[in-house]
Structure formats: structure tokens, C-alpha cells
Design a protein around this motif. Structure first.
Motif, short mmCIF file in Angstrom:
data_model
loop_
_atom_site.label_atom_id
_atom_site.label_comp_id
_atom_site.label_asym_id
_atom_site.label_seq_id
_atom_site.Cartn_x
_atom_site.Cartn_y
_atom_site.Cartn_z
N ILE A 29 0.77 -1.18 0.05
CA ILE A 29 -0.01 -0.09 -0.07
C ILE A 29 0.91 1.19 0.03
CG2 ILE A 29 -1.57 1.32 1.06
CD1 ILE A 29 -2.69 -1.23 2.44
N LEU A 30 0.76 2.00 -1.04
CA LEU A 30 1.03 3.43 -0.86
C LEU A 30 0.22 4.45 -0.54
CD1 LEU A 30 3.63 3.20 -4.17
CD2 LEU A 30 4.19 2.74 -1.68
N GLU A 31 0.33 5.36 0.34
CA GLU A 31 -0.76 5.99 0.56
C GLU A 31 -0.12 7.47 0.74
OE1 GLU A 31 -2.37 6.08 4.92
OE2 GLU A 31 -3.74 4.48 3.71
N GLY B 47 0.73 13.07 -3.60
CA GLY B 47 -0.38 12.48 -2.98
C GLY B 47 -0.69 11.32 -3.92
N ALA B 48 0.13 10.63 -4.40
CA ALA B 48 0.00 9.28 -5.05
C ALA B 48 -0.46 8.37 -4.40
CB ALA B 48 1.18 9.10 -6.16
N GLY B 49 -1.10 7.51 -4.64
CA GLY B 49 -1.73 6.14 -3.84
C GLY B 49 -1.76 5.11 -4.90
N LEU B 50 -1.25 3.85 -4.18
CA LEU B 50 -1.51 2.57 -5.08
C LEU B 50 -1.64 1.43 -3.77
CD1 LEU B 50 -0.99 0.78 -7.72
CD2 LEU B 50 1.60 0.89 -6.76
N SER B 51 -2.15 0.54 -4.33
CA SER B 51 -2.22 -0.95 -3.49
C SER B 51 -2.39 -2.06 -4.69
CB SER B 51 -3.71 -0.75 -3.01
OG SER B 51 -4.76 -0.93 -3.80
N LEU B 52 -1.64 -2.95 -3.97
CA LEU B 52 -1.12 -4.05 -4.83
C LEU B 52 -1.75 -5.52 -3.99
CD1 LEU B 52 0.32 -5.15 -7.71
CD2 LEU B 52 2.16 -5.34 -6.23
N SER B 53 -2.45 -6.28 -4.54
CA SER B 53 -2.82 -7.31 -3.95
C SER B 53 -1.95 -8.61 -4.44
CB SER B 53 -4.49 -7.81 -4.42
OG SER B 53 -5.47 -6.45 -3.88
N LEU C 11 11.57 0.99 -1.88
CA LEU C 11 12.36 1.34 -0.71
C LEU C 11 13.79 1.75 -0.87
CD1 LEU C 11 11.08 -1.58 1.78
CD2 LEU C 11 10.09 0.79 1.21
N LEU C 12 13.74 2.14 -2.29
CA LEU C 12 15.23 2.89 -2.82
C LEU C 12 15.56 4.15 -2.26
CD1 LEU C 12 15.53 1.24 -6.38
CD2 LEU C 12 16.62 0.32 -4.00
N ILE C 13 14.43 5.00 -2.34
CA ILE C 13 14.73 6.24 -1.70
C ILE C 13 13.11 6.61 -0.90
CG2 ILE C 13 15.81 7.42 -3.90
CD1 ILE C 13 13.08 8.31 -4.87
N SER C 14 13.23 7.67 -0.11
CA SER C 14 12.21 7.84 0.70
C SER C 14 11.32 9.20 0.34
CB SER C 14 12.83 8.30 2.09
OG SER C 14 13.39 7.21 2.73
N PRO C 15 9.92 8.96 0.44
CA PRO C 15 9.21 9.96 0.16
C PRO C 15 9.32 11.29 1.01
CG PRO C 15 7.74 8.50 1.44
CD PRO C 15 9.23 7.77 1.24
N ASP C 16 8.76 12.47 0.69
CA ASP C 16 8.83 13.58 1.63
C ASP C 16 7.86 13.51 2.61
OD1 ASP C 16 10.67 14.86 -0.17
OD2 ASP C 16 9.30 15.86 -1.19
N ARG C 17 6.77 12.88 2.32
CA ARG C 17 5.60 12.33 3.37
C ARG C 17 4.89 11.12 2.50
NH1 ARG C 17 3.11 17.51 2.09
NH2 ARG C 17 1.00 17.32 1.38
N GLY C 18 4.14 10.51 3.21
CA GLY C 18 3.34 9.46 2.79
C GLY C 18 3.63 8.42 3.81
N ARG C 19 2.67 7.19 3.31
CA ARG C 19 2.88 5.78 4.14
C ARG C 19 2.96 4.77 3.03
NH1 ARG C 19 -1.94 2.89 6.31
NH2 ARG C 19 -1.16 1.58 8.14
N ILE C 20 3.93 3.76 3.46
CA ILE C 20 4.26 2.47 2.69
C ILE C 20 4.09 1.31 3.73
CG2 ILE C 20 5.99 1.42 1.39
CD1 ILE C 20 7.36 4.09 0.98
N VAL C 21 3.28 0.53 3.03
CA VAL C 21 3.03 -0.52 4.12
C VAL C 21 3.25 -1.90 3.33
CG1 VAL C 21 1.14 -1.78 5.51
CG2 VAL C 21 1.16 0.56 5.33
N TYR C 22 4.04 -2.79 3.63
CA TYR C 22 4.27 -4.15 3.13
C TYR C 22 3.71 -5.11 3.92
CZ TYR C 22 7.17 -3.04 -0.91
OH TYR C 22 7.81 -2.62 -2.00
N SER C 23 2.70 -5.87 3.43
CA SER C 23 1.98 -7.10 4.13
C SER C 23 1.84 -6.63 5.70
CB SER C 23 2.92 -8.13 4.18
OG SER C 23 3.35 -8.83 3.03
N GLY C 24 1.10 -5.39 5.64
CA GLY C 24 0.63 -5.07 7.17
C GLY C 24 1.55 -4.25 7.95
N LYS C 25 3.24 -4.25 7.26
CA LYS C 25 4.09 -3.64 8.07
C LYS C 25 4.22 -2.17 7.76
CE LYS C 25 6.62 -7.56 9.57
NZ LYS C 25 7.99 -8.34 9.33
#
Length: 228
Positions: free
Chosen positions: A6-8, A27-33, A57-71
Motif C-alpha cells: 500500500i502506498l498512501e 499524493g500518489a496512492g497505490l495498492s497491490l494485491s 524502498l530505494l528512496i524515501s518520500p517527503d511524506r506519505g505511508r508505505i505498508v508491506y504485508s501490514g508492516k
């Protein structure tokens, strides 16, 4: 289906030589099932590769949320992020980026050896994947002896070698002729799905992109439905 990525609300800007900021992602967002293939298209300079680098995870966003398998990645230490990246993410780039002094077999086995797998098991798995991508007779060849299409086949096998959750592909057929590109496209979709992985593909090729389960367009810093 389980959401693996999840990219939020992802934002990213870069500074110009004059010191002003250029806002690439807004404000880009993406989810991958699980089991899904998503393609991302957009004009040159729209931020597709930047978004892919953030997701991988090669570079960090200025802000936003990245979730891998719930983490939530923001809650992880740098060491934990590195471990997640090596364990959960595979890459295929426009240039195969193979290690020129190593054989195809050694290139594919390398991620497994780095993770600490026993040499015998690592080379056995690398051999299996090279056979799967049609290079049973090229395992001992060094990259300079392989064609462009063959090099990309090695890169695909390497991307899958550590059983990643997600494979990221950035213009993987951009440097190939039309026939080779078509073969690699077929191979990528078939192999990723056969191996039970997910994939995010960035490409300028609309036909290639349309073969994904979902096609998204990056426009004005956000992802929108691209037509599928």
C-alpha cells in the motif's frame, strides 16, 4: 485478497540548481494485491521511476505511508528496511545490470548467497529459474556473450530468485528490438504469475501496459485509472 503493498498519499519533490523545488509526486496512492500485475504509464518526466523507487524502498518520500504485508515501513529501523528490501523485492531494469565478471548462473544465485543460503541450494534454485526462462544452455555464459534479450531473461530469473513478494520492472523492454521485447513481455507475465508473485511495471509501451490486470496513469503527481 491480501494487500501486499500500500502506498498512501506519497509526496516527493526535488531541488533545482537554482534552489527552487519541483514537485514530482503530489499524493500518489497505490495498492497491490496478492497475485496482481499493475502497469503504470505516463509522459516522460511525470515521476514514474521516482514512484517505483519509493515503492521499492530505494528512496524515501517527503511524506506519505508505505505498508508491506501490514508492516508500516516508517516504523522499521534502517536495518529492518534493508532486510525487507532484500527479502521482499525483486528488480528488472531497462538495462539488465548484471555483474559482468560472473556467469548467468552466478548472477542469479547471488541474491540467495547474500541472504545466507547454502551454496548448493542457491545454485540449484538459480539453475531452476534459468531453465524456466529458457536459458538452460547459457548458464555458464558471462553477460557479454549473451544477447540483449538473453540478458533480460537472466535479470528476470535474478529478480525472482529470492522469492520476493513484489517484482518492480522499470522499462524492462525499452532497450530491446520489437521481437525480443515481445518475447520478454510474454516471459515476464508468465513467469511472475507461475511463481505466484506480484509485479508493478513502468513502461511507455501501451500494448505492454494493457496486458496487466490494472493499468494506471501517473498524471500531475497522482495515479489515476489508465483504462483497464
Amino acid at each position: 485478497m491480501n494487500e501486499l503493498l500500500i502506498l498512501e498519499d506519497i509526496w516527493k519533490s526535488f531541488s533545482t540548481p537554482s534552489g527552487s523545488a519541483v514537485h514530482i509526486l503530489k499524493g500518489a496512492g497505490l495498492s497491490l494485491s496478492e497475485g496482481e500485475v499493475v502497469s503504470i504509464v505516463g509522459r516522460s518526466g511525470s515521476g514514474k521511476s521516482t514512484l517505483l523507487s519509493i515503492a521499492a524502498l530505494l528512496i524515501s518520500p517527503d511524506r506519505g505511508r508505505i505498508v508491506y504485508s501490514g508492516k508500516d515501513v516508517s516504523a522499521l529501523s534502517e536495518k529492518e528496511v534493508q532486510a525487507l528490501r532484500s527479502r521482499s523485492i525483486g528488480f528488472v531494469f531497462q538495462s539488465s545490470m548484471l555483474l559482468e565478471d560472473f556467469s548467468a548462473l552466478e548472477n542469479v544465485a547471488m541474491p540467495l548467497l547474500i541472504q545466507g543460503m547454502r551454496e548448493k541450494n542457491a545454485f540449484s534454485e538459480a539453475s531452476r529459474l534459468l531453465r524456466k526462462v529458457g536459458l538452460a544452455d547459457r548458464m555458464d555464459y558471462r553477460p557479454r556473450l549473451l544477447s540483449g534479450g538473453e540478458r533480460q531473461r537472466v535479470a528476470i530469473a535474478r529478480a525472482l530468485s529470492a522469492s520476493p513478494l513484489v517484482v518492480f520492472a522499470d522499462e524492462p523492454t525499452g532497450s530491446l528490438d520489437e521481437e525480443s521485447a515481445s518475447e520478454i513481455e510474454d516471459l515476464m507475465f508468465r513467469t511472475v504469475r507461475d511463481e505466484g508473485r506480484c509485479m508493478v511495471v513502468v513502461t511507455h509501451d501501451a500494448d505492454f501496459a494493457s496486458r496487466a490486470d490494472r493499468m494506471l496513469m501517473l498524471s500531475e503527481g497522482r495515479l489515476v485509472d489508465g483504462g483497464i
